[in-house]
Design an enzyme around this catalytic site. Structure first.
Site, PDB file in Angstrom:
ATOM      1  N   LYS A 128       0.831  -1.198   0.000  1.00  0.00           N
ATOM      2  CA  LYS A 128       0.000   0.000   0.000  1.00  0.00           C
ATOM      3  C   LYS A 128       0.864   1.245   0.000  1.00  0.00           C
ATOM      4  O   LYS A 128       1.771   1.392   0.810  1.00  0.00           O
ATOM      5  CB  LYS A 128      -0.896   0.006   1.233  1.00  0.00           C
ATOM      6  CG  LYS A 128      -1.903   1.120   1.241  1.00  0.00           C
ATOM      7  CD  LYS A 128      -2.833   0.991   2.424  1.00  0.00           C
ATOM      8  CE  LYS A 128      -3.936   2.018   2.339  1.00  0.00           C
ATOM      9  NZ  LYS A 128      -3.438   3.384   2.275  1.00  0.00           N
TER      10      LYS A 128
ATOM     11  N   ASP B  34      -7.379   8.099  12.242  1.00  0.00           N
ATOM     12  CA  ASP B  34      -8.269   7.960  11.089  1.00  0.00           C
ATOM     13  C   ASP B  34      -9.093   6.680  11.199  1.00  0.00           C
ATOM     14  O   ASP B  34      -9.185   5.890  10.256  1.00  0.00           O
ATOM     15  CB  ASP B  34      -7.466   7.965   9.785  1.00  0.00           C
ATOM     16  CG  ASP B  34      -8.350   8.198   8.558  1.00  0.00           C
ATOM     17  OD1 ASP B  34      -9.521   8.580   8.743  1.00  0.00           O
ATOM     18  OD2 ASP B  34      -7.859   8.012   7.429  1.00  0.00           O
TER      19      ASP B  34
END
Length: 822
Positions: A570, A670
């Site tokens: 990622k 987050d």
């Protein structure tokens, strides 16, 4: 005037023909409603309007035609019900409204039609109770099939009255496709004039009585899905005029009576899907007129009698899904009229008889279209004579123990649409001649020992939709011509030794499902939905594949390591404006994350730093993120209350660990439904640490905004100080989203707790909150509802406007454990 392709509507001026005795406008293209002026035809004896496109309600004026003997209106598109005054037609002998879209009850006045001998109301949407007087009429034909009688239920309900025996002149009785229950009245078995009897698609009780033998004139008997059970009485053999016998999908048990051989006029014998056992009686050889024999899906054993070869008029032979053993008799080759042979799912052994190639008629052509011998224990080679069956459309001999090469003569089967040879022991080079069978739609050759390259000739199969070559010994690269298979939807090449890149697949525009696992493929995945949506199992164990895959963000890629371990790669978020990139500090943070080992946190295996990009290497989770599972209705239903409660607990445990057990503490910053991933067991894994912050306990922790709007704590609108309570607020939003099935949105303001309230003082309107639960799931059971309520309470506490008044994640985790044990 029937059968003349007349169109348009029936003109109202027809009413001036007051001396008319008969009006036949059947089998035309008439539409519109029947004019009320039809009631002026007072001399009419016969009115035939069937097989048109007439609509509207049936005018009540039609009941003024008191001289009518026959009223045939079937196969139209009427609306509404039968006229209530239908009983006025006292001279009526024939009343036919089959398939006319009628609704409502049968008018009680129908009982006044004492001269009625033919009544067909089948194929409508009639409801209510059947007038009792119908069972007392001197009818010869009665069909009430396929309706919705007795309106409280969707189908015909109620017990058939014993008075039905008064209909002793009936030749046709059709009560099929309703929902009758109870025992079949004994009177039915004494209607010795019956030629046609259907009791199919009902819920009757009991067994078929031996009095069935009284119906000596019966030619048609349909008991499919009637609900009957018990053994088939031997008296069935007394129905010598029977031509069609349907008794499938019941609960009949015991052996097939030998007396079945006395039904010498039988053309169709269907006993499929019962619990019959024992052997196929040899007496079946007497059924010389039989064209269809279906004994499938029972528990029959023993061998297929060789005398079956005497049934030379047989068109369909269905013996599949039994426990038949022994060899396929050579005498099957005598059945020159066969269209379909289905013997799959038995214990048949030996070789495929070469006489099967004799299934041709006197002209030398074959009638056979379907031959299915799959899932048996057949051995030996494919007989070359089988390739004489040039009209074959479906050839299935998969899941046996057949050996040798595929005969080159198979090229003669030019009409084949489905060829299933999988799960055998075929060997040799892949048969390239299969590429000439250009009508093929499905081809399965998996689980054999075929060798060599995939022949480029397969590219000729323009209509092929499914191809399985898995678990063979194939090698080499994929020929570019395979890209011309533009109809291909499903492809399985797994468990071979194929290599090279996947560029040949780019032209396969219809491909929706792919499995290329356990090969030596390498390079990027084609930008096709089949690859982008493929599961990890469909791609694993290759030399080196990479590319986008479902379940990760667009910047995430799937990579196969040399060890065949599957990981997600990622790309990290860009560093926010204003933050100074400190390579040493950043490296320290990433190294700290790689040391995290918790059941509910995605494992970080490593990272890559570069001036232009940075990557994290972490574990791959099959079910994707929570947001995706909630958005899709089918996935949301699979994501049941127990799974949802455990996901909330898992996230709380992960945050508790990060806040209280890591040194220094880690704030995620987050937490959202996009950043909680699920594995195949729905175990939650917190992911995406691109914005995570390691807290310095000896200083303030100020930073620019990071997170997702809708989840971020409200104080981040006026302060840049980050602490654990920011994650607590986001957790509260996430918990509600998981329970509600969607982001709580505007409801947050009404659910949030003011800073003046303590957690202990919070009160909730449980009814209001429970009404907001995801409506796609059934209401939580008593076993889980307490935990759901506990999560709701905790989530509201986490939304406190004051960060200090919010619970810690340690308190949250403990409270959730307490709710489980209480």
């Amino acid at each position: 005037m029937s059968h003349n392709s007349l169109n348009g509507s029936i003109p109202p001026q027809i009413g001036v023909l007051f001396k008319l005795n008969a009006l036949d406008l059947s089998a035309n293209n008439l539409f519109g409603s029947i004019p009320n002026s039809i009631g002026n035809l007072s001399k009419l004896f016969y009115l035939f309007l069937h097989d048109n496109g007439l609509s509207g309600t049936i005018p009540s004026e039609i009941t003024k035609l008191v001289g009518l003997h026959s009223l045939v209106m079937g196969h139209n598109f009427f609306s509404g019900s039968l006229p209530q005054e239908i009983g006025s037609l006292r001279n009526m002998s024939m009343l036919d409204f089959q398939w006319s879209n009628l609704t409502g009850p049968i008018p009680i006045s129908i009982e006044k039609l004492n001269n009625l001998s033919y009544l067909d109301l089948g194929g409508n949407n009639l409801s209510g109770n059947i007038p009792q007087g119908i069972w007392h009429m001197d009818l010869k034909y009665l069909s009430l099939a396929i309706n919705n009688f007795n309106g409280s239920l969707p189908n015909l309900t109620g017990i058939v009255p014993n008075s039905i025996e008064k209909l002793n002149n009936l030749s046709t009785l059709d009560l099929g496709a309703n929902n009758f229950f109870g025992n079949i009245p004994e009177g039915i078995w004494h209607m010795n004039q019956l030629k046609y009897l259907s009791l199919a698609d009902n819920n009757f009780n009991g067994s078929l009585p031996r009095e069935i033998g009284n119906l000596r004139n019966l030619e048609y008997l349909n008991l499919i899905k009637s609900g009957l059970s018990g053994s088939i009485p031997k008296q069935i053999g007394m129905l010598g005029n029977l031509t069609q016998l349907y008794m499938s999908q019941c609960n009949f048990s015991g052996p097939i009576p030998r007396e079945i051989g006395k039904l010498v006029n039988l053309r169709i014998l269907n006993l499929a899907e019962n619990n019959l056992f024992g052997s196929i009686p040899h007496e079946i050889e007497s059924l010389k007129t039989l064209s269809e024999l279906d004994l499938s899906r029972n528990f029959l054993s023993g061998t297929i009698p060789s005398t079956i070869g005497n049934l030379t008029n047989l068109y369909y032979l269905y013996l599949y899904s039994n426990s038949l053993s022994g060899s396929i008799p050579d005498e099957v080759g005598n059945l020159h009229s066969l269209d379909q042979v289905q013997l799959l799912g038995n214990n048949l052994s030996g070789s495929i008889p070469s006489t099967i190639g004799n299934l041709t008629n006197l002209g030398g052509a074959t009638n056979l279209h379907v031959l299915d011998l799959s899932s048996n224990h057949l051995t030996g080679n494919i007989p070359r004579d089988l390739c004489k069956l040039t009209f074959l459309i479906n050839l299935s001999i998969n899941n046996n123990s057949l050996t040798g090469n595929v005969p080159i003569e198979i090229i003669a089967l030019q009409n084949l649409q489905s060829l299933m040879l999988g799960s055998n022991d075929f060997s040799g080079l892949f048969p390239k001649q299969l590429g000439n069978l250009q009508n093929l739609l499905n081809m399965g050759l998996g689980q054999n020992k075929f060798e060599g390259n995939i022949p480029l000739e397969l590219g000729k199969l323009k209509f092929l939709t499914s191809l399985d070559l898995s678990e063979n010994l194939l090698n080499g690269t994929i020929p570019s011509m395979l890209g011309e298979m533009q109809s291909l939807q499903t492809l399985n090449l797994s468990h071979n030794n194929l290599s090279g890149d996947l560029s040949s697949f780019i032209g396969m525009i219809s491909l929706t499902s792919i499995d290329i696992s356990y090969n030596q493929f390498e390079g990027p995945l084609p930008n096709r939905p089949a690859f982008l949506n493929a599961t990890i199992e469909a791609l694993r164990n290759n030399k080196g594949l990479c590319g986008n895959i479902t379940g990760l963000e667009p910047c995430a890629t799937l990579t196969m390591l040399p060890t065949s371990q599957v990981v997600a790669v990622k790309k990290l978020h860009s560093f926010p404006n204003g933050e100074i990139f400190d390579m040493k500090a950043f490296t320290s943070e990433i190294q700290a994350l790689t040391e995290i080992r918790h059941r509910n946190i995605v494992k970080l295996y490593g990272f890559c730093l570069h001036k232009q990009f940075s990557f994290l290497v972490c574990e791959f989770l099959e079910k994707g993120d929570v947001e995706k599972n909630l958005k899709d209705d089918e996935q949301a239903i699979a994501f049941d209350w127990n799974k949802r409660v455990n996901v909330v607990k898992g996230v709380s445990n992960a945050l508790c660990y990060m806040h209280h057990d890591c040194s220094p503490s880690i704030v995620h910053r987050d937490i959202s439904s996009k950043n909680v991933l699920l594995n195949s067991e729905y175990i939650a894994h917190v992911s995406d640490f691109g914005t995570a912050k390691l807290l310095n306990p000896n200083s303030s922790n100020w930073t620019s905004f990071a997170g997702t709007f809708g989840y971020a704590a409200p104080e981040l609108a006026y302060t840049m100080e980050v602490n654990e309570k920011c994650d607590v607020y986001s957790f509260g939003i996430l918990a509600l989203e998981i329970l509600f099935g969607k982001h709580p949105g505007d409801a947050i303001s009404s659910l949030s707790v003011s800073s003046s309230m303590t957690s202990a003082a919070i009160t909730l309107d449980h009814t209001l909150l429970m009404d907001k639960l995801d409506q796609r799931l059934p209401h939580p059971t008593s076993l889980v509802v307490k935990e759901v309520i506990s999560i709701l309470k905790i989530a509201i506490a986490c939304l406190n406007e004051s960060p200090r008044s919010r619970p810690t994640m340690e308190q949250v985790a403990k409270e959730l454990v307490k709710s489980t044990s209480s």
